[in-house]
Scaffold this motif. Structure first.
Motif, PDB file in Angstrom:
ATOM      1  N   GLY A  62       6.035 -22.303   1.082  1.00 37.75           N
ATOM      2  CA  GLY A  62       5.617 -23.369   0.057  1.00 37.75           C
ATOM      3  C   GLY A  62       4.489 -23.134  -1.016  1.00 37.75           C
ATOM      4  O   GLY A  62       4.137 -23.566  -2.121  1.00 37.75           O
ATOM      5  N   LYS A  63       4.308 -21.849  -1.204  1.00 43.05           N
ATOM      6  CA  LYS A  63       3.161 -21.250  -2.141  1.00 43.05           C
ATOM      7  C   LYS A  63       3.834 -20.106  -3.144  1.00 43.05           C
ATOM      8  O   LYS A  63       4.679 -19.516  -2.544  1.00 43.05           O
ATOM      9  N   ASN A  64       3.448 -20.236  -4.254  1.00 41.58           N
ATOM     10  CA  ASN A  64       4.128 -19.455  -5.340  1.00 41.58           C
ATOM     11  C   ASN A  64       3.307 -17.766  -5.220  1.00 41.58           C
ATOM     12  O   ASN A  64       2.239 -17.814  -4.934  1.00 41.58           O
ATOM     13  N   HIS A  99      17.481 -19.319  -0.203  1.00 39.58           N
ATOM     14  CA  HIS A  99      16.479 -19.774   0.351  1.00 39.58           C
ATOM     15  C   HIS A  99      16.804 -19.196   1.955  1.00 39.58           C
ATOM     16  O   HIS A  99      17.968 -19.494   2.305  1.00 39.58           O
ATOM     17  N   LEU A 129       8.748 -18.861  -3.866  1.00 38.42           N
ATOM     18  CA  LEU A 129       7.767 -19.544  -3.058  1.00 38.42           C
ATOM     19  C   LEU A 129       7.915 -18.978  -1.794  1.00 38.42           C
ATOM     20  O   LEU A 129       9.125 -18.815  -1.179  1.00 38.42           O
ATOM     21  N   GLU A 188      12.046 -19.240  -0.557  1.00 37.99           N
ATOM     22  CA  GLU A 188      12.819 -19.876  -1.435  1.00 37.99           C
ATOM     23  C   GLU A 188      12.657 -19.175  -2.739  1.00 37.99           C
ATOM     24  O   GLU A 188      11.611 -19.160  -3.361  1.00 37.99           O
ATOM     25  N   ASP A 232      11.237 -19.378  -9.992  1.00 39.75           N
ATOM     26  CA  ASP A 232      10.273 -19.332  -8.922  1.00 39.75           C
ATOM     27  C   ASP A 232      10.357 -18.481  -7.629  1.00 39.75           C
ATOM     28  O   ASP A 232      11.491 -18.287  -7.246  1.00 39.75           O
TER      29      ASP A 232
END
Lengths: 237, 335
Positions: free
Chosen positions: A65-67, A26, A62, A6, A60
């Motif tokens: 779910g993680k940066n 996304h 991701l 995303e 952002d």
């Protein structure tokens, strides 16, 4: 279902020159998504900022779910995001086998590398026939297959393909698209940038249209194919 | 191949023939050539020792070409790393005497210590000073290595003064025939150079890390998406280049005099070689090194008072190669 990849309101560019403005997109697990748009729309730039090649200026990014902002490409690869750069770039002075082996440089276990190689050879039998050939001496289509095979060597969860059909003969274009469909069927999540927009939208669940570094349209592959404006502007009628 | 490419390689070959003929022409002109057996034997001796010297040059050039090939960094401090290697060997050779112990440290054996030290130094230089600027404007890393080089000269001078040193080593000559002979130290260093450069070549061809180094040299962006941490490859490459330079330094120390300022001369030698052979090309560096070694010795032999003219060989080859065929004998075509 949460998105596997995303990006939200991303600004990015080269040096001080901003190319992407507030771009969002996304990709959900097991989806095929394509990004289309005219030259200079920032399609490849979007991929490059995801992989950490160019300046990220805001927003952002991701993965799972993680940066992943600020990570090196090799670290992002290790998280399961493979990338096939534009222009079928292979290591010319190495054999097909060596190219594939390098593709899994993060994998320390030799047995696993051999297993991955078997998997790639099943997918692209032509590469198996040419294992010992120098990559630089192969045709463009074969090099594109090698570049894809190399990115598959780490068995990524998701693959980003930048202009996979660019400059290939019609026969190879068809073959490459068939391979992409096969991979998607096996459950690989795919995002691709294509100038061959109609063809890419046909095989995609969803698509994004970028223009001048901004989101322009988004929708299912079918919606975009049938959208009057998209057809007129990007699909040549 | 394009027509202009073919033409430029012929031109370069023609120029090299001309360059090799030049010392002979000067010899004829100044009546320093004698057409007897003894002179021919001397010529063979000179050519042979030139070849041996080329082996030592190969040590510098291979390291420099590796660093350039992988990082596109021109390491101006390369000659200083050579001299540093020579000093390390000299220190270890003399250490027992200074300490009053009766042991003989073979200069070649000292490489077991000096090469890892040089590797660490190179690794550290890349990590602390160069990694931050690689990939930016090419002038920045060049200026940084220039600064490193000058600092090294001064540090070595501060510790060891500007006195010349050399290490007496295997001074006997090996006679191939009654009148053709070559110093044993030269043969040994040539063998050593051959061994080391072949090991590095095989390492780059076969080892996984070696392949990663080649991949990074061919395309750093793609190497990264293959999962290679190119910054760590850069550090290893600079370390390897520095270790090769130090190995060259050891081989220098057992046959030539050196002082802290000798480094510049070796930097130029290494530059000329990699430009002639093709920047970034390993085999090209080996061939270029042998060619320069031979021509330097021919000049010293045939041109009256020739040793003063020797340095022109390196500069001349470098300038003319850049004019005729910038990619050299075997280098890749620049973007």
């Amino acid at each position: 279902m949460a998105a596997l990849l995303e990006i939200k309101n991303v600004d990015a560019g080269y040096g001080n020159i901003q190319i992407l403005h507030q771009v969002s997109l996304h990709v959900k697990e097991k989806e095929v998504v394509c990004v289309v748009g005219p030259n200079g729309a920032g399609k490849s730039t979007a991929f490059k900022v995801i992989m950490g090649f160019i300046n990220h200026m805001g927003g952002d990014i991701l993965f799972d779910g993680k940066n992943i902002i600020g990570q090196r490409p090799d670290q992002i690869l290790a998280r399961g995001l493979g990338y096939v750069p534009q222009g079928r770039i292979v290591f010319n002075q190495m054999t097909v086998r060596e190219n594939l082996d390098i593709g899994a440089y993060v994998e320390r276990d030799k047995r696993k590398r051999l297993q991955s190689m078997e998997y790639v050879f099943e997918l692209f039998p032509r590469l198996a026939e040419r294992q010992k050939q120098m990559a630089g001496t192969m045709s463009g289509g074969e090099q594109q297959m090698l570049a894809m095979g190399r990115a598959l060597m780490t068995r990524p969860r998701m693959m980003m393909l930048d202009e996979p059909s660019l400059g290939l003969s019609p026969r190879f274009v068809t073959e490459i698209f068939e391979k992409i469909v096969n991979l998607a069927r096996e459950g690989l999540t795919i995002i691709l940038v294509e100038q061959n927009a109609a063809r890419a939208l046909e095989i995609s669940h969803r698509g994004y249209v970028l223009e001048l570094g901004r989101n322009r349209f988004a929708g299912s592959g079918e919606e975009l194919l049938n959208n009057e404006e998209v057809r007129r502007m990007y699909l040549g009628g | 191949m394009e027509k202009s490419e073919v033409r430029s390689i012929y031109l370069l070959a023609g120029f090299l023939v001309f360059a090799y003929a030049l010392p002979f022409a000067v010899g004829v002109w100044t009546d320093s050539i004698f057409y007897d057996r003894q002179w021919l034997a001397d010529l063979a001796t000179v050519a042979l020792s030139g070849l041996m010297q080329g082996g030592v040059y190969a040590m510098f050039a291979v390291g420099l070409t590796l660093i350039f090939g992988v990082m596109r960094v021109i390491n101006v401090a390369h000659g200083e790393l050579v001299v540093l290697g020579a000093y390390l060997t000299w220190v270890m050779f003399n250490m027992p005497e200074w300490l009053g112990i009766d042991v003989y440290v073979d200069p070649l054996l000292s490489m077991v210590v000096s090469l890892p030290l040089a590797f660490l130094l190179g690794y550290g230089i890349q990590k602390l000073l160069l990694n931050a600027v690689v990939g930016g404007p090419e002038l920045t890393p060049l200026l940084i290595t220039f600064g490193i080089g000058i600092s090294l000269v001064n540090i070595v001078e501060w510790i060891f003064t500007t006195d010349y040193h050399t290490i007496p080593y295997e001074p006997d000559a090996i006679h191939l025939t009654a009148s053709i002979a070559v110093g044993k130290n030269k043969v040994i260093s040539f063998g050593m150079a051959f061994l080391i450069s072949m090991s590095v070549y095989i390492f780059l061809k076969v080892a996984r890390l070696g392949k990663a180094i080649r991949a990074t040299a061919q395309n750093a962006d793609v190497a990264m998406v293959c999962g290679i941490n190119i910054y760590s490859i850069y550090m290893i490459t600079f370390g390897l280049g520095a270790a090769l330079a130090a190995a060259g330094g050891t081989l220098v120390s057992i046959q030539f005099g050196f002082n802290p300022e000798t480094g510049l001369q070796y930097t130029v030698v290494a530059f000329a070689i990699i430009i002639l052979g093709g920047r970034g090309n390993f085999i090209g560096a080996l061939i270029g090194a042998l060619m320069l070694g031979v021509i330097e010795n021919l000049i010293a032999f045939m041109v009256p008072n020739g040793s003063a003219m020797v340095e022109i060989a390196a500069y001349g080859l470098m300038i003319c190669t850049l004019l005729i065929r910038p990619r050299g004998l075997m280098g890749a075509k620049e973007g």
